[in-house]
Design a protein around this motif. Sequence first.
Motif, PDB file in Angstrom:
ATOM      1  N   LYS A  72      26.255 -27.408   2.276  1.00  0.00           N
ATOM      2  CA  LYS A  72      27.160 -26.265   2.255  1.00  0.00           C
ATOM      3  C   LYS A  72      27.628 -25.992   3.680  1.00  0.00           C
ATOM      4  N   TYR A  73      28.900 -25.579   3.835  1.00  0.00           N
ATOM      5  CA  TYR A  73      29.431 -25.324   5.174  1.00  0.00           C
ATOM      6  C   TYR A  73      30.495 -24.237   5.109  1.00  0.00           C
TER       7      TYR A  73
ATOM      8  N   GLY B 109      45.687 -19.910   9.069  1.00  0.00           N
ATOM      9  CA  GLY B 109      45.570 -19.415   7.699  1.00  0.00           C
ATOM     10  C   GLY B 109      45.340 -20.498   6.676  1.00  0.00           C
ATOM     11  N   VAL B 110      45.370 -21.761   7.096  1.00  0.00           N
ATOM     12  CA  VAL B 110      45.171 -22.879   6.167  1.00  0.00           C
ATOM     13  C   VAL B 110      43.778 -23.439   6.377  1.00  0.00           C
ATOM     14  N   ARG B 111      43.038 -23.587   5.295  1.00  0.00           N
ATOM     15  CA  ARG B 111      41.680 -24.139   5.396  1.00  0.00           C
ATOM     16  C   ARG B 111      41.748 -25.654   5.405  1.00  0.00           C
ATOM     17  N   LEU B 112      41.033 -26.259   6.330  1.00  0.00           N
ATOM     18  CA  LEU B 112      41.002 -27.711   6.435  1.00  0.00           C
ATOM     19  C   LEU B 112      39.701 -28.203   5.821  1.00  0.00           C
ATOM     20  N   ASP B 113      39.824 -29.024   4.775  1.00  0.00           N
ATOM     21  CA  ASP B 113      38.631 -29.531   4.096  1.00  0.00           C
ATOM     22  C   ASP B 113      37.838 -30.442   5.028  1.00  0.00           C
ATOM     23  N   GLY B 114      36.527 -30.263   5.005  1.00  0.00           N
ATOM     24  CA  GLY B 114      35.645 -31.148   5.752  1.00  0.00           C
ATOM     25  C   GLY B 114      35.406 -30.711   7.182  1.00  0.00           C
ATOM     26  N   ARG B 115      36.125 -29.721   7.670  1.00  0.00           N
ATOM     27  CA  ARG B 115      35.926 -29.276   9.050  1.00  0.00           C
ATOM     28  C   ARG B 115      35.322 -27.882   9.031  1.00  0.00           C
ATOM     29  N   GLY B 116      34.314 -27.682   9.833  1.00  0.00           N
ATOM     30  CA  GLY B 116      33.657 -26.391   9.885  1.00  0.00           C
ATOM     31  C   GLY B 116      32.224 -26.543  10.357  1.00  0.00           C
ATOM     32  N   ARG B 117      31.504 -25.456  10.282  1.00  0.00           N
ATOM     33  CA  ARG B 117      30.106 -25.461  10.740  1.00  0.00           C
ATOM     34  C   ARG B 117      29.176 -25.409   9.544  1.00  0.00           C
ATOM     35  N   PRO B 118      28.021 -26.103   9.620  1.00  0.00           N
ATOM     36  CA  PRO B 118      27.085 -26.105   8.491  1.00  0.00           C
ATOM     37  C   PRO B 118      26.553 -24.704   8.218  1.00  0.00           C
ATOM     38  N   ALA B 119      26.293 -24.420   6.970  1.00  0.00           N
ATOM     39  CA  ALA B 119      25.714 -23.138   6.585  1.00  0.00           C
ATOM     40  C   ALA B 119      24.215 -23.164   6.862  1.00  0.00           C
ATOM     41  N   PRO B 120      23.624 -22.020   7.226  1.00  0.00           N
ATOM     42  CA  PRO B 120      22.165 -21.979   7.450  1.00  0.00           C
ATOM     43  C   PRO B 120      21.423 -22.336   6.160  1.00  0.00           C
ATOM     44  N   THR B 121      20.332 -23.062   6.297  1.00  0.00           N
ATOM     45  CA  THR B 121      19.543 -23.457   5.133  1.00  0.00           C
ATOM     46  C   THR B 121      18.650 -22.312   4.682  1.00  0.00           C
ATOM     47  N   VAL B 122      18.191 -22.374   3.461  1.00  0.00           N
ATOM     48  CA  VAL B 122      17.274 -21.380   2.914  1.00  0.00           C
ATOM     49  C   VAL B 122      15.913 -21.556   3.582  1.00  0.00           C
TER      50      VAL B 122
ATOM     51  N   PRO C 244      19.373 -29.900   4.393  1.00  0.00           N
ATOM     52  CA  PRO C 244      20.615 -29.276   3.903  1.00  0.00           C
ATOM     53  C   PRO C 244      21.022 -29.779   2.520  1.00  0.00           C
ATOM     54  N   GLY C 245      20.578 -30.988   2.145  1.00  0.00           N
ATOM     55  CA  GLY C 245      20.961 -31.543   0.853  1.00  0.00           C
ATOM     56  C   GLY C 245      20.017 -31.210  -0.276  1.00  0.00           C
ATOM     57  N   HIS C 246      19.004 -30.395  -0.007  1.00  0.00           N
ATOM     58  CA  HIS C 246      18.082 -30.015  -1.074  1.00  0.00           C
ATOM     59  C   HIS C 246      18.826 -29.190  -2.123  1.00  0.00           C
ATOM     60  N   PRO C 247      18.501 -29.376  -3.428  1.00  0.00           N
ATOM     61  CA  PRO C 247      19.206 -28.605  -4.464  1.00  0.00           C
ATOM     62  C   PRO C 247      19.180 -27.105  -4.251  1.00  0.00           C
ATOM     63  N   VAL C 248      18.084 -26.582  -3.664  1.00  0.00           N
ATOM     64  CA  VAL C 248      18.017 -25.144  -3.406  1.00  0.00           C
ATOM     65  C   VAL C 248      19.118 -24.732  -2.432  1.00  0.00           C
TER      66      VAL C 248
ATOM     67  N   PHE D 268      22.019 -22.196  -3.347  1.00  0.00           N
ATOM     68  CA  PHE D 268      21.795 -20.831  -2.901  1.00  0.00           C
ATOM     69  C   PHE D 268      22.124 -20.588  -1.440  1.00  0.00           C
ATOM     70  N   ALA D 269      22.370 -21.623  -0.660  1.00  0.00           N
ATOM     71  CA  ALA D 269      22.725 -21.392   0.742  1.00  0.00           C
ATOM     72  C   ALA D 269      24.128 -20.784   0.821  1.00  0.00           C
ATOM     73  N   GLY D 270      24.383 -20.080   1.947  1.00  0.00           N
ATOM     74  CA  GLY D 270      25.711 -19.526   2.140  1.00  0.00           C
ATOM     75  C   GLY D 270      26.723 -20.636   2.398  1.00  0.00           C
ATOM     76  N   GLY D 271      27.943 -20.251   2.662  1.00  0.00           N
ATOM     77  CA  GLY D 271      28.976 -21.238   2.903  1.00  0.00           C
ATOM     78  C   GLY D 271      30.128 -21.068   1.938  1.00  0.00           C
ATOM     79  N   THR D 272      31.268 -21.625   2.331  1.00  0.00           N
ATOM     80  CA  THR D 272      32.484 -21.515   1.518  1.00  0.00           C
ATOM     81  C   THR D 272      32.943 -22.848   0.967  1.00  0.00           C
ATOM     82  N   GLY D 273      32.208 -23.918   1.257  1.00  0.00           N
ATOM     83  CA  GLY D 273      32.614 -25.226   0.753  1.00  0.00           C
ATOM     84  C   GLY D 273      31.438 -26.177   0.681  1.00  0.00           C
ATOM     85  N   LEU D 274      31.690 -27.354   0.143  1.00  0.00           N
ATOM     86  CA  LEU D 274      30.677 -28.396  -0.006  1.00  0.00           C
ATOM     87  C   LEU D 274      31.254 -29.697   0.539  1.00  0.00           C
TER      88      LEU D 274
END
Length: 403
Positions: free
Chosen positions: A119-120, A127-140, A146-150, A154-160
């Motif tokens: 999640k990231y 104003g345009v979101r660029l897919d694949g660019r951004g910062r990783p979301a904090p893990t639970v 980061p790739g754990h199903p949990v 449930f981690a934050g973030g706006t994309g995968l």
Amino acid sequence: MQETGADVWRRTTAVAVHYAAETDYVRSGLALLRAHLADGRAPRRLPVARVWPRSVRDLWKDRVLERTGGLWQTVPGAAVVDQMRSASTSPLLDAVIEQAEALQASLHGHRRHPRMYEKYFRERDGGVRLDGRGRPAPTVPGFPDPGHPVNLNFAGGTGLRIQPARAEEADRLKDDEFAVHRRALAFGDAVLDLLVEARLDGARPPAGRLRGAGQWVGREDDLVPARTAWPAKLGGFQAVTLTGLGLLVLACAALPLTFGNRADLLSHYTLLFAVSGVIALAGTAIVHRTGPRLIQAPGFKAAAPGIAAGLLAIGVWQGQGPVAEHFFAGPYERFERELGDGCLAASPYRTGAVQTRVEDGVLLVTPTSHGTTLRLGPAEDGSTHPLRPVDAATGKVLDDFRC
């Protein structure tokens, strides 16, 4: 050329047959290979996946597509590979081991490829979101991967996205996963070559009778007929049919509540409502699957199934109360039915010539003229047990009237 719904249905049915036949091939190859390595006799019947009956064949197709025909559960495990390695080596056996290890690599890719995602938070650029660019979301907390199903759920973030540092590994795992179908056929062919050389001196046997999903190859339309789609907009007569079917489902869903009320089981209301819900869901699913076929007829004929379903719904709604009362009658109704209107109809205990009351689970029947008071039981609401004498005097009266 635009692909129609029937074309998609035919293609997905062919894919389901392919998956099932492919799994049968690997499963049969493993059964024969185990018998060969143990120097035993070949099984009389090779394992094949059963095609479900026609009434639930659509569900069979959906299950096969969802589980890839069970191919992932059929991949030979480490124990089979170790058994092959302990046997006397040969080029053909080495080829079988190589294909088995390739299948295990595909299984590893299937299991590990989802772990390559994370999640990231997407970056914004004007104003345009660029897919694949951004910062990783904090893990639970407690799940650093980061790739754990949990974290994926449930981690934050706006994309995968695929983790940037593991993109090359993800591509390799994806290639291994998608190569499973080619490797399954290669494994079956390698086992067949080994058995032909070791057991039949290189002479291939004639092809046997196709069983399981294999017998449907080329007959996909017969296996699962194309499902008729719902129209984009219902006509008046079609709406009548849908309404009638809905009323029938509603009447059937009320059956557990009606019978539960008469059987004095309302204390188990959770179970009764659960059963009603299951009936409602099952009826809705049946209407969803069969409804389009029922409203295909032109004009008024499209409303005929709905009218029949509505009349049946009225019959079910009106009839369930009397039927429930017949099977789960109270003590007074059971006395009239079993005794008062029967063997005691010409006696002082006939219906209308007695006074009845219930005390401590016993029905007391006192004739308005002189006579012995009958004591019958069990006097329970919603009971299905017949009334029986609870003392000797009552039994003597019933014997005298041959009850």
